[in-house]
Design an enzyme around this catalytic site. Structure first.
Site, PDB file in Angstrom:
ATOM      1  N   LYS A 158      15.345 -20.595 -55.447  1.00  0.00           N
ATOM      2  CA  LYS A 158      15.471 -19.404 -54.611  1.00  0.00           C
ATOM      3  C   LYS A 158      15.888 -18.217 -55.471  1.00  0.00           C
ATOM      4  O   LYS A 158      16.343 -18.456 -56.583  1.00  0.00           O
ATOM      5  CB  LYS A 158      16.467 -19.644 -53.465  1.00  0.00           C
ATOM      6  CG  LYS A 158      17.933 -19.699 -53.929  1.00  0.00           C
ATOM      7  CD  LYS A 158      18.884 -19.770 -52.776  1.00  0.00           C
ATOM      8  CE  LYS A 158      19.437 -18.446 -52.360  1.00  0.00           C
ATOM      9  NZ  LYS A 158      20.534 -17.913 -53.176  1.00  0.00           N
ATOM     10  N   HIS A 188      19.200 -25.687 -52.765  1.00  0.00           N
ATOM     11  CA  HIS A 188      20.092 -26.719 -53.301  1.00  0.00           C
ATOM     12  C   HIS A 188      21.082 -27.265 -52.264  1.00  0.00           C
ATOM     13  O   HIS A 188      21.648 -28.327 -52.461  1.00  0.00           O
ATOM     14  CB  HIS A 188      20.822 -26.222 -54.559  1.00  0.00           C
ATOM     15  CG  HIS A 188      22.007 -25.354 -54.277  1.00  0.00           C
ATOM     16  ND1 HIS A 188      21.912 -24.003 -54.106  1.00  0.00           N
ATOM     17  CD2 HIS A 188      23.322 -25.654 -54.117  1.00  0.00           C
ATOM     18  CE1 HIS A 188      23.117 -23.505 -53.862  1.00  0.00           C
ATOM     19  NE2 HIS A 188      24.000 -24.479 -53.865  1.00  0.00           N
ATOM     20  N   LYS A 192      22.968 -31.637 -50.997  1.00  0.00           N
ATOM     21  CA  LYS A 192      24.348 -32.038 -50.708  1.00  0.00           C
ATOM     22  C   LYS A 192      24.333 -33.219 -49.735  1.00  0.00           C
ATOM     23  O   LYS A 192      23.651 -33.175 -48.713  1.00  0.00           O
ATOM     24  CB  LYS A 192      25.137 -30.863 -50.096  1.00  0.00           C
ATOM     25  CG  LYS A 192      25.308 -29.674 -51.060  1.00  0.00           C
ATOM     26  CD  LYS A 192      26.132 -28.572 -50.428  1.00  0.00           C
ATOM     27  CE  LYS A 192      26.041 -27.259 -51.184  1.00  0.00           C
ATOM     28  NZ  LYS A 192      26.744 -27.214 -52.454  1.00  0.00           N
ATOM     29  N   GLU A 226      33.314 -18.646 -49.140  1.00  0.00           N
ATOM     30  CA  GLU A 226      33.496 -18.843 -50.578  1.00  0.00           C
ATOM     31  C   GLU A 226      34.699 -18.037 -51.069  1.00  0.00           C
ATOM     32  O   GLU A 226      34.958 -16.943 -50.572  1.00  0.00           O
ATOM     33  CB  GLU A 226      32.262 -18.361 -51.326  1.00  0.00           C
ATOM     34  CG  GLU A 226      31.004 -19.103 -50.954  1.00  0.00           C
ATOM     35  CD  GLU A 226      29.862 -18.719 -51.877  1.00  0.00           C
ATOM     36  OE1 GLU A 226      29.609 -19.465 -52.825  1.00  0.00           O
ATOM     37  OE2 GLU A 226      29.247 -17.664 -51.655  1.00  0.00           O
ATOM     38  N   ASP A 245      21.087 -13.626 -49.662  1.00  0.00           N
ATOM     39  CA  ASP A 245      21.511 -14.649 -50.609  1.00  0.00           C
ATOM     40  C   ASP A 245      21.778 -15.994 -49.925  1.00  0.00           C
ATOM     41  O   ASP A 245      21.546 -17.048 -50.500  1.00  0.00           O
ATOM     42  CB  ASP A 245      22.787 -14.153 -51.312  1.00  0.00           C
ATOM     43  CG  ASP A 245      23.197 -15.025 -52.482  1.00  0.00           C
ATOM     44  OD1 ASP A 245      22.293 -15.549 -53.167  1.00  0.00           O
ATOM     45  OD2 ASP A 245      24.414 -15.168 -52.735  1.00  0.00           O
ATOM     46  N   HIS A 250      20.294 -21.156 -47.175  1.00  0.00           N
ATOM     47  CA  HIS A 250      21.307 -22.203 -47.014  1.00  0.00           C
ATOM     48  C   HIS A 250      21.795 -22.375 -45.563  1.00  0.00           C
ATOM     49  O   HIS A 250      21.824 -23.490 -45.038  1.00  0.00           O
ATOM     50  CB  HIS A 250      22.524 -21.906 -47.894  1.00  0.00           C
ATOM     51  CG  HIS A 250      22.189 -21.719 -49.344  1.00  0.00           C
ATOM     52  ND1 HIS A 250      21.136 -22.364 -49.948  1.00  0.00           N
ATOM     53  CD2 HIS A 250      22.759 -20.970 -50.317  1.00  0.00           C
ATOM     54  CE1 HIS A 250      21.078 -22.001 -51.221  1.00  0.00           C
ATOM     55  NE2 HIS A 250      22.051 -21.161 -51.468  1.00  0.00           N
ATOM     56  N   LYS A 350      32.033 -13.748 -49.572  1.00  0.00           N
ATOM     57  CA  LYS A 350      32.700 -13.958 -50.872  1.00  0.00           C
ATOM     58  C   LYS A 350      34.178 -13.600 -50.739  1.00  0.00           C
ATOM     59  O   LYS A 350      34.562 -12.883 -49.811  1.00  0.00           O
ATOM     60  CB  LYS A 350      32.077 -13.040 -51.931  1.00  0.00           C
ATOM     61  CG  LYS A 350      30.584 -13.253 -52.146  1.00  0.00           C
ATOM     62  CD  LYS A 350      30.314 -14.449 -53.014  1.00  0.00           C
ATOM     63  CE  LYS A 350      28.846 -14.582 -53.339  1.00  0.00           C
ATOM     64  NZ  LYS A 350      28.395 -15.956 -53.504  1.00  0.00           N
TER      65      LYS A 350
HETATM   66  C1  BG6 Z   1      23.691 -19.675 -54.284  1.00  0.00           C
HETATM   67  C2  BG6 Z   1      24.070 -18.243 -54.064  1.00  0.00           C
HETATM   68  O1  BG6 Z   1      22.386 -19.908 -53.828  1.00  0.00           O
HETATM   69  O2  BG6 Z   1      24.599 -20.512 -53.563  1.00  0.00           O
HETATM   70  C3  BG6 Z   1      25.504 -17.997 -54.505  1.00  0.00           C
HETATM   71  O3  BG6 Z   1      23.188 -17.398 -54.815  1.00  0.00           O
HETATM   72  C4  BG6 Z   1      26.443 -18.957 -53.808  1.00  0.00           C
HETATM   73  O4  BG6 Z   1      25.895 -16.648 -54.244  1.00  0.00           O
HETATM   74  C5  BG6 Z   1      25.951 -20.393 -53.973  1.00  0.00           C
HETATM   75  O5  BG6 Z   1      27.731 -18.811 -54.380  1.00  0.00           O
HETATM   76  C6  BG6 Z   1      26.773 -21.348 -53.119  1.00  0.00           C
HETATM   77  O6  BG6 Z   1      26.413 -22.672 -53.417  1.00  0.00           O
HETATM   78  P1  BG6 Z   1      27.500 -23.811 -53.581  1.00  0.00           P
HETATM   79  O7  BG6 Z   1      26.723 -25.058 -53.833  1.00  0.00           O
HETATM   80  O8  BG6 Z   1      28.385 -23.402 -54.723  1.00  0.00           O
HETATM   81  O9  BG6 Z   1      28.246 -23.834 -52.294  1.00  0.00           O
END
Ligand code: BG6
Length: 504
Positions: A158, A188, A192, A226, A245, A250, A350
């Protein structure tokens, strides 16, 4: 998707060609995943890795750079991982060059021709502007041509597009040159364990799935909070923002897993059909509805865990006058029979108070109570919390009788933590994705129609926010702007407390 059987066969022999081999993703996630896979036998010694990058270097420098990134510092399994890395590193080679130039594709073709197998997977861990051109060049050089004995696949990271129009254009450009079945669009989050577990929890348990409708469910909350800031990603982030993002990819993958209809089999297309149908059923808002149902925020300067956090607009490569959001909260509706009238509240941001990704299913209150002096409205409704990360698990909040002569209820939690039963801490999340790429299982990858449906649902917010205005400010270490609370308060609801709050 790999089965739960411990005797999983190793993936077939394959050469993985990683575009962006010297980048962060390769070092942080792809290589550690392949080391874990080598160690656990998911891939054998016939896995060959060709790294392609613009940085000067040769096989030795790439191996060295990866060595520096993999000092084994002890801990359980460290020796085995060290051994696996030593075996893998001998099979890594490097091609340096410009992704727009033909010579690297000729070099790749020569190297694959010398490999023990014709199977090849091309992994695009590069900036999105290269996705289209790399696929075209691969096709031009015959590198995507499959034979009955050898596959050719391309995995694309992505972000897949910047909005609905660009995602459609990119899909069209790719599909013009390769078959959809050769394309593996990565999200991704689908690697998980707990995300994959949503399907198992729903479809392997009658007592869960039977309640999974608007008859019993009041609303759903999906949170990806996050603690990290934008860090060194200012340039990328300022052009992207929290909505692009995180949400159409996600958070929508979580949403699709939670809300899709049961597929009639575990076949990849059956699952992807249901996910796409669900994403297409997200109500596409008018401008007024988007205004009412979306909240955006950007963090200000402040203190977090005793550290000073500069404001988002002070991050390197972020415009001082930026109106890009670092937090987003949405109320979405899904127009299907099952979900009619059930709001889905999504939030992500964030530098929030706590790192916590979870799905909360809030059930309706009981319709009637026979407990004296307790109205049904005063009984705490049941809740199912699917804890995605950290501390992966599943929790069910129910009421029981408080011991004693009087009939009084007490809330308790049935709490399952993955760590109590399984060792998943060592996985980086890319193991299942890479294994599936090698064996040709597309279940955990996104299909073109699913991607486009996700963009269609967020497009009204993108359009609205592109038209001016500023995100609401929020403090680092908080739970986002006040307007996010108002979004729920309007419906007489509140956000579920996140992990840190629960501990205090
Ligand atoms: C990414 C985003 O795809 O996923 C990031 O670009 C984000 O901004 C991240 O922090 C979060 O993934 P994970 O696996 O760390 O929760």
């Amino acid at each position: 998707m790999p089965s739960t059987d411990c005797s999983i066969p190793a993936a077939p022999s394959v050469t993985i060609v990683i575009f962006g081999a010297t980048g962060d993703l390769t070092r942080r996630l792809l290589m550690p995943a392949m080391i874990n896979m080598t160690r656990s036998g998911l891939v054998g010694d016939s896995l060959h890795i060709i790294g392609v990058g613009i940085d000067p270097g040769d096989d030795a420098t790439l191996r060295q750079a990866l060595d520096d990134f993999h000092p084994e510092t002890g801990g359980e399994g460290a020796v085995e991982r060290g051994e696996a890395w030593q075996r893998l590193r001998q099979r890594i080679s490097y091609i340096q060059g410009d992704f727009n130039q033909n010579d690297i594709y000729q070099a790749i073709a020569e190297r694959i021709a010398r490999a023990p197998t014709g199977n090849a997977a091309f992994y695009l861990a590069v900036q999105p502007r290269y996705f289209g051109v790399i696929v075209e060049k691969l096709a031009d050089h015959g590198l995507m041509d499959e034979t009955p004995n050898s596959f050719r696949r391309v995995a694309i990271e992505k972000p897949f597009g910047q909005d609905l129009q660009s995602a459609k254009a990119l899909n069209a450009r790719i599909i013009k040159r390769v078959a959809e079945t050769q394309v593996y669009r990565i999200d991704h989050f689908l690697g998980k364990e707990t995300v994959q577990n949503i399907m198992t929890a729903r479809f392997a348990n009658t007592m869960i799935e039977r309640l999974w409708t608007s008859d019993c469910i009041d609303h759903v909350q999906i949170t990806v909070a996050e603690t990290v800031d934008v860090g060194t990603r200012g340039k990328f982030y300022d052009a992207t923002g929290a909505l692009r993002d995180m949400v159409p990819n996600h958070l929508f993958q979580l949403l699709a897993m939670v809300a899709m209809e049961p597929p009639n089999s575990f076949d990849a297309e059956a699952i992807r059909d249901e996910k796409a149908k669900l994403l297409k059923a997200i109500r596409v808002y008018s401008r007024q509805d988007a205004e009412r149902n979306g909240v955006r925020g950007a963090y200000t300067a402040g203190e977090m865990n005793g550290q000073h956090v500069p404001a988002y607009t002070a991050v390197a490569d972020v415009a001082k006058t930026s109106s890009t959001e670092t937090y987003v909260a949405l109320k979405l509706m899904i127009d299907t029979w099952r979900w009619s009238g059930v709001p889905f509240y999504l939030r992500t941001g964030k530098v929030m108070a706590v790192r916590d990704s979870e799905v909360v299913i809030a059930f309706k209150p009981v319709p009637h109570t026979q407990f004296e002096n307790t109205s049904a409205g005063h009984l705490q409704p049941n809740r199912l919390v699917i804890q995605i990360q950290p501390d992966e698990g599943l929790r069910m909040d129910i009421l029981i009788k408080q011991p004693g002569p009087l009939v009084a209820t007490a809330p308790v939690s049935l709490d399952f933590h993955y760590a109590d039963r399984f060792d998943i801490a060592r996985q980086v999340g890319y193991e299942s994705l890479l294994y599936d790429l090698f064996i040709g299982d597309r279940t955990l990858f996104q299909r073109a129609d699913g991607i486009e449906a996700g963009w269609a649902a967020v497009q009204p917010f993108l359009d609205l926010w592109a038209n001016g205005g500023k995100p609401d400010p929020y403090q680092p270490g908080s739970l986002g702007p006040d307007a996010a609370d108002t979004l729920l308060a309007r419906d007489h609801r509140i956000w579920h407390s996140l992990a840190a709050e629960r501990q205090t």
